[in-house]
Design an enzyme around this catalytic site. Sequence first.
Site, PDB file in Angstrom:
ATOM      1  N   ASN A  52      27.816  32.912  63.070  1.00 15.44           N
ATOM      2  CA  ASN A  52      26.494  33.375  63.091  1.00 15.44           C
ATOM      3  C   ASN A  52      26.560  34.936  62.384  1.00 15.44           C
ATOM      4  O   ASN A  52      27.523  35.634  62.684  1.00 15.44           O
ATOM      5  CB  ASN A  52      25.932  33.212  64.140  1.00 15.44           C
ATOM      6  N   GLU A  71      23.989  37.804  62.190  1.00 20.16           N
ATOM      7  CA  GLU A  71      22.728  38.247  62.732  1.00 20.16           C
ATOM      8  C   GLU A  71      22.111  39.413  61.785  1.00 20.16           C
ATOM      9  O   GLU A  71      22.799  40.034  60.896  1.00 20.16           O
ATOM     10  CB  GLU A  71      22.611  38.790  64.170  1.00 20.16           C
ATOM     11  N   CYS A  76      22.734  31.021  61.072  1.00 24.39           N
ATOM     12  CA  CYS A  76      23.640  30.266  61.929  1.00 24.39           C
ATOM     13  C   CYS A  76      25.027  29.934  61.276  1.00 24.39           C
ATOM     14  O   CYS A  76      25.064  29.851  60.247  1.00 24.39           O
ATOM     15  CB  CYS A  76      22.889  28.925  62.560  1.00 24.39           C
ATOM     16  N   GLU A  82      26.498  26.995  61.634  1.00 22.03           N
ATOM     17  CA  GLU A  82      26.382  25.714  60.865  1.00 22.03           C
ATOM     18  C   GLU A  82      26.138  25.774  59.714  1.00 22.03           C
ATOM     19  O   GLU A  82      26.544  25.096  58.677  1.00 22.03           O
ATOM     20  CB  GLU A  82      25.403  24.577  61.625  1.00 22.03           C
ATOM     21  N   CYS A 137      20.565  24.165  66.023  1.00 23.84           N
ATOM     22  CA  CYS A 137      19.142  24.344  66.020  1.00 23.84           C
ATOM     23  C   CYS A 137      18.482  23.508  65.423  1.00 23.84           C
ATOM     24  O   CYS A 137      18.982  22.823  64.445  1.00 23.84           O
ATOM     25  CB  CYS A 137      18.985  26.011  65.918  1.00 23.84           C
ATOM     26  N   CYS A 196      19.099  24.191  61.483  1.00 29.39           N
ATOM     27  CA  CYS A 196      20.440  23.613  60.828  1.00 29.39           C
ATOM     28  C   CYS A 196      20.611  22.027  61.029  1.00 29.39           C
ATOM     29  O   CYS A 196      21.091  21.532  60.000  1.00 29.39           O
ATOM     30  CB  CYS A 196      21.412  24.141  61.968  1.00 29.39           C
TER      31      CYS A 196
HETATM   32  N1  THU Z   1      23.146  30.246  66.761  1.00 26.38           N
HETATM   33  C1  THU Z   1      24.200  29.659  65.877  1.00 26.38           C
HETATM   34  O1  THU Z   1      24.790  30.352  65.083  1.00 26.38           O
HETATM   35  N2  THU Z   1      24.324  28.119  65.929  1.00 26.38           N
HETATM   36  C2  THU Z   1      23.456  27.390  67.017  1.00 26.38           C
HETATM   37  O2  THU Z   1      23.918  26.369  67.144  1.00 26.38           O
HETATM   38  C3  THU Z   1      22.586  28.255  67.839  1.00 26.38           C
HETATM   39  C4  THU Z   1      22.242  29.534  67.602  1.00 26.38           C
HETATM   40  C5  THU Z   1      22.980  31.643  66.809  1.00 26.38           C
HETATM   41  C6  THU Z   1      21.818  32.394  66.116  1.00 26.38           C
HETATM   42  C7  THU Z   1      21.946  33.593  66.748  1.00 26.38           C
HETATM   43  O3  THU Z   1      22.666  34.576  66.076  1.00 26.38           O
HETATM   44  C8  THU Z   1      22.290  33.556  68.079  1.00 26.38           C
HETATM   45  O4  THU Z   1      23.205  32.160  68.016  1.00 26.38           O
HETATM   46  C9  THU Z   1      21.468  33.270  69.259  1.00 26.38           C
HETATM   47  O5  THU Z   1      20.604  32.183  69.093  1.00 26.38           O
END
Ligand code: THU
Length: 132
Positions: free
Chosen positions: A45, A47, A56, A58, A89, A92
């Site tokens: 991920n 941000e 994300c 994925e 999520c 994704c």
């Molecule tokens: N996130 C992911 O990378 N994958 C997931 O399956 C769930 C959420 C990340 C997005 C964000 O940077 C952090 O987790 C919190 O939501």
Amino acid sequence: MDHADWDALKRAAIEVRANAYAPYSGFTVGAAVQTRSGAVFTGCNVENASYGATICAERGALAAAIAAGERELVALVIASGAKSPTPPCGICRQCLAELAPSLPIRSYTRDAHLEYDLSSLLPEAFGRDQLD
Ligand code: THU
């Protein structure tokens, strides 16, 4: 190849999770996707100060596979440090369903893992067929 190398995917997802850029949530995630050739592509991920711009893990892995010219997804592993395994999520799910509506997915924490099939996580998905 049709069968997933779950051990290799798990290792790759755990390894790439260390590169996650998550200064806002502190929630780091790694993902690894295997394609028909057997190759494994990873993502973490990423941000952003504009929170909604976050990518994300994925979708990072998906983008890496596509950029390498590989579109036949065989399996996906997610790795996080959450108490219980995190499912992908909604965004994704939609992105993965574009190429692999029934993708087998495993999500790992340190002590547990869960298995999903994307078609059960996103039934009745909107897809390219609807555009015709
Ligand atoms: N996130 C992911 O990378 N994958 C997931 O399956 C769930 C959420 C990340 C997005 C964000 O940077 C952090 O987790 C919190 O939501």
